[in-house]
Design an enzyme around this catalytic site. Sequence first.
Site, mmCIF file in Angstrom:
data_model
loop_
_atom_site.group_PDB
_atom_site.id
_atom_site.type_symbol
_atom_site.label_atom_id
_atom_site.label_comp_id
_atom_site.label_asym_id
_atom_site.label_seq_id
_atom_site.Cartn_x
_atom_site.Cartn_y
_atom_site.Cartn_z
ATOM 1 N N GLU A 64 -9.956 -0.117 12.908
ATOM 2 C CA GLU A 64 -9.712 -1.565 12.879
ATOM 3 C C GLU A 64 -10.144 -2.236 14.189
ATOM 4 O OE1 GLU A 64 -5.512 -2.228 12.304
ATOM 5 O OE2 GLU A 64 -4.985 -1.249 14.167
ATOM 6 N N HIS A 84 2.507 3.388 10.911
ATOM 7 C CA HIS A 84 1.672 2.762 11.945
ATOM 8 C C HIS A 84 2.549 2.311 13.116
ATOM 9 C CE1 HIS A 84 -2.482 2.012 10.169
ATOM 10 N NE2 HIS A 84 -1.913 3.014 9.510
HETATM 11 C C1 NOJ Z 1 -1.402 -3.147 12.444
HETATM 12 C C2 NOJ Z 1 -1.791 -1.997 11.597
HETATM 13 O O1 NOJ Z 1 -2.420 -0.982 12.325
HETATM 14 C C3 NOJ Z 1 -2.683 -2.524 10.500
HETATM 15 O O2 NOJ Z 1 -3.150 -1.442 9.737
HETATM 16 C C4 NOJ Z 1 -1.905 -3.496 9.668
HETATM 17 O O3 NOJ Z 1 -2.753 -4.046 8.709
HETATM 18 C C5 NOJ Z 1 -1.353 -4.624 10.524
HETATM 19 N N1 NOJ Z 1 -0.658 -4.083 11.632
HETATM 20 C C6 NOJ Z 1 -0.413 -5.533 9.737
HETATM 21 O O4 NOJ Z 1 0.693 -4.787 9.303
#
Ligand code: NOJ
Length: 675
Positions: free
Chosen positions: A478, A453
Amino acid sequence: MTMKLKKTLQIILALCLGLWMISCQQEHIKLTSPNGKLSLEFTLDEEGAPRYCLRHAGKNILLPSRLGLVLKDAPDLLTGFVLKEVKHDSHNDVWQPVWGEEAEIVNHYNELRVCLKEETSLERELNIIFRLFDDGMGFRYEFPRQQQLQEFLIDDEVTEFVFPADYDAWSIPVKGVRFYEALFEKKTLSKMGWVSTPVTIETTDSLYLAIHEANLTDYAAMNLKPVEQLEDNKTVTLRAALTPWSTGEKVRVTDTRVSPWRTMIVAESAGDLLLSRLMLNLNEPCRITDTSWIQPMRYIGIWWTYHMKHSTWHAGPHHGATTENTMRHIDFAAANNLGGVLVEGWNEDWATWKFSFTKPYTDFDIQRITDYGRSKGVALIGHHETGGNVSNYENQMEDGFKFYEKYGVHQVKTGYVGDLLDGKEYHSSQFGVLHYRKVIEAAARHRICIDNHEPVIPTGLQRTFPNLMTQEGVRGQEWDAWDVDGGNPPSHTVMLPFTRGLAGPMDFTPVTFRFVNDVMPQTRVHTTLAKQLALFVVLYSPLQMASDEIENYEANPEPFNFIVSCPTDWSRTVVPEACIGSYVTIARCDKGEGCWYIGSITGDEERTANISLSFLDTDKSYLATIYRDAPESDYETCPAAILIEEREVTYSDTLTIRQARSGGTAVRLCPIKDS
Ligand code: NOJ
């Protein structure tokens, strides 16, 4: 032979060589694709500046476009070249990716290698290698090792793409966008501004083009900028704009003596863009010998619950990553044929973001969890959030991977939330590129797959390191949890396959079943439930997440049944319908059972999908299980309504199915045994 005669002969020879070089220089050097439709011409202009142009079926795609480099503290590599050597080659083979959208990939191209040499006293050499495939072009710079060009700094890459007209294009800006998480915008080329690649273009001749890069290794990522044009000039020039180091230069060239490939897919339909494997073909073959531990899978996680504020990443009364909660998720995964459970928030110290990658919180018993998971056939998917603190991570990385390896963990999601790496370098700079590569290689040594990510935009490295399974670098689902502007609009997912998707697998994390957001009521997933199922097929990822809280799946077992059987590794992919930003239908065949899975989605408008099943085997009947929008389905007023029906079909059928606004259809087609 007298000295005088020898000297005269030498002069004549030098003159002949000079004349030959000049005549070559004036010659246009040509390359065609294997099917002859694409043709490229390389020239050196009167200043000895390299240029190339590209045609498709005799029509211009790119007009003569400049090539070369601006160096720091050294004369530029832009003009004054003569041809030293020209080599033609061709290649045709088939290779098998460890996982992917098909079982076999054809790598068929013709190659032109032009070796240039400066006429000036420096006499530096620069090679440019072009490859033409039936579905597009790749070219790269090669910097031969030479006394006059040892280690050097690139200040700018003057790679240009000159278009004959101001076409429509889809892109995301570089400025103001973190980690490529933006909505793709449709603008004309000249109005695009400074953008990341892939840039997808529709020409007025109904060709679809996509500019990106392949095999980004020890170099800065390529972005593009339109060059300012005179008012009366109808052409539009895009120029490479590499991401800089904090010190300003773009690339420090030391051991790696090649640039990444600059690529352009050329497709006759929007759907064909999705079938191009040019980027993968321009990466190197797999370097991992035993790949048995690299397993594509569906997964769930202790994750959405954090976004919904039902529990916390950090330890405390509502801690999500507890032993009991993880085992509960393992039970659900085992009962539903899911391969893994991602657990975030398992390690010290989420309260301060000073992370340890070897110290679990005391309420997370990793030994018990992994033993339990093994007994149930469910993997623990680990997590390394670095906060962008690369030094802290690199100092602990080996130990962090060893720690997971000891417990038999083979998948780790990494994260880099932080505007700059180590507080000063861009994610897409050469610094970032080198770091991400270090992680992939270290992970491979410990038999660990990566879901990266906040990455640098992917460029097909998964061919070489198939343990790099998926990446974010996309405005994922998200955003529907916490975006202050309400979440992703309906059109987002009907653009992604044609844009970001061309760069490789996306960890978009679809499959929301509960369309209410108690934390931010004005923000939520803007699709129907059937579209959520369809996204599992449409947005390719070999590690594919069903991201909602398991309670919401437990409450809706029938629609979840589609996910329970849907593979993430395919033998074949076809695209029966496609229109960028409006709709797309993708059908994929599994490896082994001969079942096909269809994902079909629409954007802002409702529509009737007409999905020809001509890809099915002609001698079989299939049982189609269809998950479709109900008559009352609507992403705003009634997102959760869904109809599930069964039908017998053959290759000669067409599925005619109404899709609601931001709706969709997911279909499983399995051969009827005695047919
Ligand atoms: C951003 C990421 O895209 C997400 O998937 C993750 O849960 C958070 N950062 C915390 O690491």
